[in-house]
Design an enzyme around this catalytic site. Structure first.
Site, PDB file in Angstrom:
ATOM      1  N   ARG A 100      33.355  41.854  42.095  1.00  0.00           N
ATOM      2  CA  ARG A 100      32.979  42.538  41.554  1.00  0.00           C
ATOM      3  C   ARG A 100      33.917  42.381  39.725  1.00  0.00           C
ATOM      4  O   ARG A 100      35.421  42.739  39.783  1.00  0.00           O
ATOM      5  CB  ARG A 100      33.386  44.336  41.509  1.00  0.00           C
ATOM      6  CG  ARG A 100      33.011  44.314  44.173  1.00  0.00           C
ATOM      7  CD  ARG A 100      31.571  45.191  43.420  1.00  0.00           C
ATOM      8  NE  ARG A 100      31.416  46.215  42.316  1.00  0.00           N
ATOM      9  CZ  ARG A 100      31.085  47.183  43.148  1.00  0.00           C
ATOM     10  NH1 ARG A 100      32.035  47.463  44.762  1.00  0.00           N
ATOM     11  NH2 ARG A 100      31.233  48.088  41.758  1.00  0.00           N
ATOM     12  N   ASP A 238      38.422  53.201  37.844  1.00  0.00           N
ATOM     13  CA  ASP A 238      38.856  51.792  38.797  1.00  0.00           C
ATOM     14  C   ASP A 238      39.187  51.053  38.068  1.00  0.00           C
ATOM     15  O   ASP A 238      40.145  49.772  37.810  1.00  0.00           O
ATOM     16  CB  ASP A 238      37.208  50.923  38.437  1.00  0.00           C
ATOM     17  CG  ASP A 238      36.778  51.809  40.034  1.00  0.00           C
ATOM     18  OD1 ASP A 238      36.325  51.547  40.602  1.00  0.00           O
ATOM     19  OD2 ASP A 238      36.106  52.886  39.530  1.00  0.00           O
TER      20      ASP A 238
END
Length: 336
Positions: A100, A238
């Site tokens: 990711r 994030d």
């Protein structure tokens, strides 16, 4: 109320054993794609299968780092029996590191695991890494409680909060701190397509934390803000760049823009600041398979013969951010 209100938090998706586990069969990851309707586990016997589970959204947000940490235990066990153990460990670490690209928590966990292994002989790697997972989890919960205590000061009695996606443990602890103090908290949860983290994970957790929860379609957030029905917006992050700009689940930017238009404060939870990235413009945005935008909870939701497009994250400039809720207090972007 569930046992989330107990000190142990032994239900929900908070405790380490309810995120991922490891045993002789491999790493078992709680499948957040179906939680809370089903509590099922995906078993990953090796590093490539752990990486696939992370990519396929079996877990997400903070869960990816925990899964990767246990993946590194599998990597250490395998590499320790290889003719070139350190080279093999590096090879397997790259598989996890590249899962990711936007949220850098997996990269950080992998690098920390490699640093630990550098201090030990190969036969000692698995034990040292298992211990590090437990230590990391205790540190994570302590950090998020610090964030929550500062965030709870933004929640007076009767507050109406709007949130987006799954803001991890910090938001639930923040609401829990307020409700334990006797304050009522109303939360609007965006459903957060296509995986519905808001209507499943966030709504479930905040209900158990004592909030009055209302799930709204993503497209209704602007209406709530324009009607004066929301006192503040709180999202996760994030990644937070050095200038205070925020990278978070796609849709966060739209909320920040609309909040600014209607004078509603916009806050993001900020466990750490990425000092190596000056602005959010330097953070790569993960573009997921467009097919995911055409489905929801395993069913197709779009007509045939159309394309889908799904950027998983977006970038919110610092001038749209009222404050960042950090372990040391609520700070304006320029105060980081």
């Amino acid at each position: 109320m569930s046992a989330i209100l107990d000190a142990g938090w032994d239900t929900g998706v908070f405790l380490l054993d309810n995120i991922a586990r490891i045993d002789a069969q491999g790493v078992h990851i709680l499948d957040r794609r179906v939680y809370p309707f089903d509590k099922t586990w995906v078993t990953c016997p090796d590093v490539p299968s752990v990486a696939t589970a992370i990519i396929d959204m079996v877990t997400q947000s903070g869960g990816t780092a925990t899964a990767a940490a246990y993946g590194m235990v599998l990597a250490a066990d395998h590499a320790g029996r290889h003719a070139q153990p350190r080279d093999e460990l590096q090879r397997l670490a790259r598989i996890l590191r590249e899962t990711r690209p936007t949220n850098d928590s997996v990269k950080t966990v992998v690098e920390n695991s490699l640093e630990i292994c550098a201090r030990w002989e190969p036969e000692q790697w698995p034990g040292a890494l298992v211990e590090s997972v437990s230590t990391r989890e205790k540190q994570r919960l302590a950090l998020t409680w610090q964030i929550a205590e500062h965030g709870a000061t933004l929640l007076p009695d009767g507050v109406r909060l709007l949130t987006h996606c799954w803001a991890e443990t910090g938001l639930t602890q923040m609401v829990l701190a307020a409700t334990r103090a006797g304050r009522t908290v109303q939360v609007f949860c965006d459903e957060t397509r296509p995986y519905l983290q808001g209507s499943r994970l966030t709504a479930d957790a905040l209900r158990d934390a004592g909030a009055a929860v209302t799930v709204v379609p993503d497209v209704a957030a602007g209406y709530l803000l324009s009607e004066g029905a929301v006192d503040l917006v709180v999202t996760g992050s994030d990644r937070v760049a050095a200038d205070g700009s925020v990278v978070n689940k796609a849709g966060t930017l739209a909320l920040a823009l609309t909040s600014k238009r209607y004078g509603v404060p916009f806050y993001s939870l900020c466990p750490r600041v990425d000092r190596d990235t000056p602005t959010a413009a330097g953070v790569p945005i993960e573009l997921r398979d467009g097919e995911e935008a055409l489905h929801c909870l395993g069913r197709r939701t779009a007509t045939e013969n159309v394309a889908g497009f799904y950027p998983a994250f977006d970038r919110t400039p610092a001038d749209l951010v009222t404050g960042l809720i950090t372990p040391t207090g609520v700070k304006a972007p320029h105060e980081l």
